[in-house]
Scaffold this motif. Structure first.
Motif, PDB file in Angstrom:
ATOM      1  N   VAL A   1       7.793  -8.289  -6.226  1.00 40.09           N
ATOM      2  CA  VAL A   1       8.650  -9.330  -5.865  1.00 40.09           C
ATOM      3  C   VAL A   1       9.915  -8.803  -5.308  1.00 40.09           C
ATOM      4  CG1 VAL A   1       9.773 -11.364  -6.471  1.00 40.09           C
ATOM      5  CG2 VAL A   1       7.895 -10.867  -7.618  1.00 40.09           C
ATOM      6  N   ILE A   2      10.250  -8.906  -3.946  1.00 38.10           N
ATOM      7  CA  ILE A   2      11.390  -8.368  -3.442  1.00 38.10           C
ATOM      8  C   ILE A   2      12.287  -9.348  -2.729  1.00 38.10           C
ATOM      9  CG2 ILE A   2       9.924  -6.043  -3.007  1.00 38.10           C
ATOM     10  CD1 ILE A   2       9.833  -6.851  -0.148  1.00 38.10           C
ATOM     11  N   ASP A   3      13.448  -8.997  -2.287  1.00 39.61           N
ATOM     12  CA  ASP A   3      14.072 -10.045  -1.630  1.00 39.61           C
ATOM     13  C   ASP A   3      14.759  -9.238  -0.324  1.00 39.61           C
ATOM     14  OD1 ASP A   3      16.246  -8.521  -2.836  1.00 39.61           O
ATOM     15  OD2 ASP A   3      17.011 -10.445  -3.782  1.00 39.61           O
ATOM     16  N   ARG A   4      15.430  -9.821   0.318  1.00 36.87           N
ATOM     17  CA  ARG A   4      16.283  -9.170   1.499  1.00 36.87           C
ATOM     18  C   ARG A   4      17.000  -8.020   1.152  1.00 36.87           C
ATOM     19  NH1 ARG A   4      15.232 -12.063   6.349  1.00 36.87           N
ATOM     20  NH2 ARG A   4      14.100 -13.966   5.866  1.00 36.87           N
ATOM     21  N   GLU A   5      17.677  -7.863  -0.041  1.00 36.95           N
ATOM     22  CA  GLU A   5      18.623  -7.126  -0.623  1.00 36.95           C
ATOM     23  C   GLU A   5      17.944  -5.644  -1.035  1.00 36.95           C
ATOM     24  OE1 GLU A   5      21.912  -7.581  -0.152  1.00 36.95           O
ATOM     25  OE2 GLU A   5      21.231  -9.436   0.677  1.00 36.95           O
TER      26      GLU A   5
ATOM     27  N   ASN B   1       1.421   0.645 -11.258  1.00 36.25           N
ATOM     28  CA  ASN B   1       1.167  -0.652 -10.951  1.00 36.25           C
ATOM     29  C   ASN B   1       2.503  -1.314 -11.085  1.00 36.25           C
ATOM     30  OD1 ASN B   1       0.325  -3.163 -11.461  1.00 36.25           O
ATOM     31  ND2 ASN B   1      -0.865  -2.943 -13.171  1.00 36.25           N
ATOM     32  N   LEU B   2       2.773  -2.092  -9.938  1.00 33.57           N
ATOM     33  CA  LEU B   2       3.852  -2.850  -9.923  1.00 33.57           C
ATOM     34  C   LEU B   2       3.706  -4.474  -9.623  1.00 33.57           C
ATOM     35  CD1 LEU B   2       6.027  -0.625  -7.327  1.00 33.57           C
ATOM     36  CD2 LEU B   2       6.264  -0.811  -9.830  1.00 33.57           C
ATOM     37  N   SER B   3       2.536  -4.671 -10.061  1.00 36.70           N
ATOM     38  CA  SER B   3       2.117  -6.237  -9.831  1.00 36.70           C
ATOM     39  C   SER B   3       3.170  -6.975 -10.737  1.00 36.70           C
ATOM     40  CB  SER B   3       0.453  -6.291 -10.524  1.00 36.70           C
ATOM     41  OG  SER B   3       0.035  -7.815 -10.355  1.00 36.70           O
ATOM     42  N   GLY B   4       3.586  -8.088  -9.685  1.00 35.71           N
ATOM     43  CA  GLY B   4       4.515  -8.984 -10.525  1.00 35.71           C
ATOM     44  C   GLY B   4       5.721  -8.498 -10.830  1.00 35.71           C
ATOM     45  N   ALA B   5       6.373  -7.035 -10.493  1.00 34.02           N
ATOM     46  CA  ALA B   5       7.377  -6.577 -10.968  1.00 34.02           C
ATOM     47  C   ALA B   5       8.478  -7.102 -10.076  1.00 34.02           C
ATOM     48  CB  ALA B   5       7.281  -4.915 -10.689  1.00 34.02           C
ATOM     49  N   ASN B   6       9.546  -7.272 -10.537  1.00 37.17           N
ATOM     50  CA  ASN B   6      10.803  -7.874  -9.758  1.00 37.17           C
ATOM     51  C   ASN B   6      11.595  -6.749  -9.276  1.00 37.17           C
ATOM     52  OD1 ASN B   6      13.170  -9.286  -8.934  1.00 37.17           O
ATOM     53  ND2 ASN B   6      13.835 -10.154 -10.762  1.00 37.17           N
ATOM     54  N   LEU B   7      11.794  -6.495  -8.198  1.00 35.74           N
ATOM     55  CA  LEU B   7      12.335  -5.592  -7.366  1.00 35.74           C
ATOM     56  C   LEU B   7      13.492  -6.194  -6.529  1.00 35.74           C
ATOM     57  CD1 LEU B   7       9.339  -3.201  -6.116  1.00 35.74           C
ATOM     58  CD2 LEU B   7      11.026  -2.698  -7.908  1.00 35.74           C
ATOM     59  N   LYS B   8      13.916  -7.343  -6.689  1.00 31.89           N
ATOM     60  CA  LYS B   8      15.079  -7.771  -6.207  1.00 31.89           C
ATOM     61  C   LYS B   8      16.265  -7.183  -6.104  1.00 31.89           C
ATOM     62  CE  LYS B   8      13.372 -12.569  -6.366  1.00 31.89           C
ATOM     63  NZ  LYS B   8      13.587 -14.015  -6.580  1.00 31.89           N
ATOM     64  N   GLY B   9      16.849  -6.743  -5.136  1.00 28.99           N
ATOM     65  CA  GLY B   9      18.001  -5.988  -5.258  1.00 28.99           C
ATOM     66  C   GLY B   9      17.987  -4.540  -5.571  1.00 28.99           C
TER      67      GLY B   9
ATOM     68  N   GLU C   1       8.354 -15.389   3.536  1.00 30.86           N
ATOM     69  CA  GLU C   1       7.483 -14.343   3.218  1.00 30.86           C
ATOM     70  C   GLU C   1       7.777 -12.979   3.991  1.00 30.86           C
ATOM     71  OE1 GLU C   1       3.636 -16.185   3.746  1.00 30.86           O
ATOM     72  OE2 GLU C   1       3.931 -17.842   1.996  1.00 30.86           O
ATOM     73  N   PHE C   2       6.934 -12.248   3.445  1.00 25.96           N
ATOM     74  CA  PHE C   2       7.327 -10.799   4.298  1.00 25.96           C
ATOM     75  C   PHE C   2       5.919 -10.259   4.719  1.00 25.96           C
ATOM     76  CE2 PHE C   2       7.373  -9.635  -0.065  1.00 25.96           C
ATOM     77  CZ  PHE C   2       6.582  -8.417  -0.189  1.00 25.96           C
ATOM     78  N   GLU C   3       5.745  -9.378   5.646  1.00 27.88           N
ATOM     79  CA  GLU C   3       4.888  -8.402   6.025  1.00 27.88           C
ATOM     80  C   GLU C   3       5.266  -6.867   5.772  1.00 27.88           C
ATOM     81  OE1 GLU C   3       4.087  -9.114  10.128  1.00 27.88           O
ATOM     82  OE2 GLU C   3       2.926 -10.935   9.731  1.00 27.88           O
ATOM     83  N   CYS C   4       4.648  -6.122   4.998  1.00 31.54           N
ATOM     84  CA  CYS C   4       5.039  -4.794   4.766  1.00 31.54           C
ATOM     85  C   CYS C   4       3.819  -3.815   5.169  1.00 31.54           C
ATOM     86  CB  CYS C   4       4.838  -4.713   3.095  1.00 31.54           C
ATOM     87  SG  CYS C   4       5.202  -3.139   2.561  1.00 31.54           S
ATOM     88  N   TYR C   5       4.525  -2.610   5.818  1.00 38.51           N
ATOM     89  CA  TYR C   5       3.569  -1.559   6.208  1.00 38.51           C
ATOM     90  C   TYR C   5       4.212  -0.222   6.306  1.00 38.51           C
ATOM     91  CZ  TYR C   5       6.013  -2.028  10.622  1.00 38.51           C
ATOM     92  OH  TYR C   5       6.801  -2.064  11.777  1.00 38.51           O
ATOM     93  N   VAL C   6       3.325   0.618   5.968  1.00 35.95           N
ATOM     94  CA  VAL C   6       4.072   2.176   6.524  1.00 35.95           C
ATOM     95  C   VAL C   6       3.974   2.505   7.702  1.00 35.95           C
ATOM     96  CG1 VAL C   6       3.542   4.539   5.788  1.00 35.95           C
ATOM     97  CG2 VAL C   6       3.415   2.629   3.910  1.00 35.95           C
TER      98      VAL C   6
END
Length: 220
Positions: free
Chosen positions: A191-195, A165-173, A211-216
């Motif tokens: 939550v991600i960013d370009r880094e 469960n990564l809901s609301g997890a800060n994955l910036k950088g 905003e971003f779109e994500c797919y496998v």
């Protein structure tokens, strides 16, 4: 430490348990290791001052470590299965190869810690800080709860994410290269960013408004 009886060890523990200078903390580590080797039940460690203590390989299954200060501690291969560690301070601790199966580490602090090859299966780490920590080299986060955890700038290379469960997890950088079983849905809830560095199979398309779109991307 010479061989001491259970009664002598418990008396020593009461003598040193509240100590905070370096020599007293070292003595606490020696006493705890002696208790473990002699199969004496480990007393509660809640809110105790244990920075830089060496508890490598100890079995702390079901231990109460809530609010304990283990900053810079040496805890390589230590077993924390089903331990209660809410609010624990493990900043910059060496926890490589440790086992946190079913542990409660909500609101803890593991910033800058070595968590390589650690097992977090079914652990609860809600709101826990892992900023700059190394949780890579095949660490297992399967079926764990890392919602609202701060994983910014953490290395998660090769970590296993099935059911995490990564809901609301800060994955910036954060570095997720080589991560296994990470899904687009998991990334969308975080939550991600370009880094943020993604595994090769995960594709991110950023829009003009941030905003971003994500797919496998499945490789044939």
């Amino acid at each position: 430490m010479r061989h001491l009886s259970e009664e002598e060890l418990l008396e020593l523990w009461e003598q040193y348990r509240e100590g905070k200078d370096a020599s007293e903390v070292e003595k606490k580590g020696e006493i705890l290791n002696a208790m473990w080797k002699n199969r004496i039940s480990i007393p509660t460690l809640a809110n105790l001052h244990l920075p830089k203590v060496d508890l490598c390989g100890m079995d702390l299954t079901y231990a109460d470590l809530c609010g304990a200060n283990l900053q810079n501690a040496i805890l390589i291969g230590t077993i924390f299965v089903s331990a209660d560690m809410i609010g624990v301070n493990c900043r910059e601790a060496n926890l490589g190869g440790s086992n946190f199966f079913d542990a409660e580490i909500n609101e803890g602090n593991f910033a800058g810690a070595n968590l390589a090859k650690v097992d977090f299966t079914e652990a609860r780490a809600v709101g826990t800080v892992f900023t700059g920590a190394d949780i890579g080299h095949g660490s297992i986060l399967m079926d764990s709860d890392f919602s609202k955890a701060d994983l910014s700038r953490a290395s998660l290379q090769g970590a296993k994410f099935r059911g995490t469960n990564l809901s609301g997890a800060n994955l910036k950088g954060a570095d997720l290269r080589g991560a296994e079983e990470l899904t687009a849905e998991q990334v969308r809830t975080a939550v991600i960013d370009r880094e943020t560095k993604m595994p090769m199979y995960m594709k991110i398309n950023w829009t003009a408004n941030g905003e971003f779109e994500c797919y496998v991307e499945y490789l044939e």
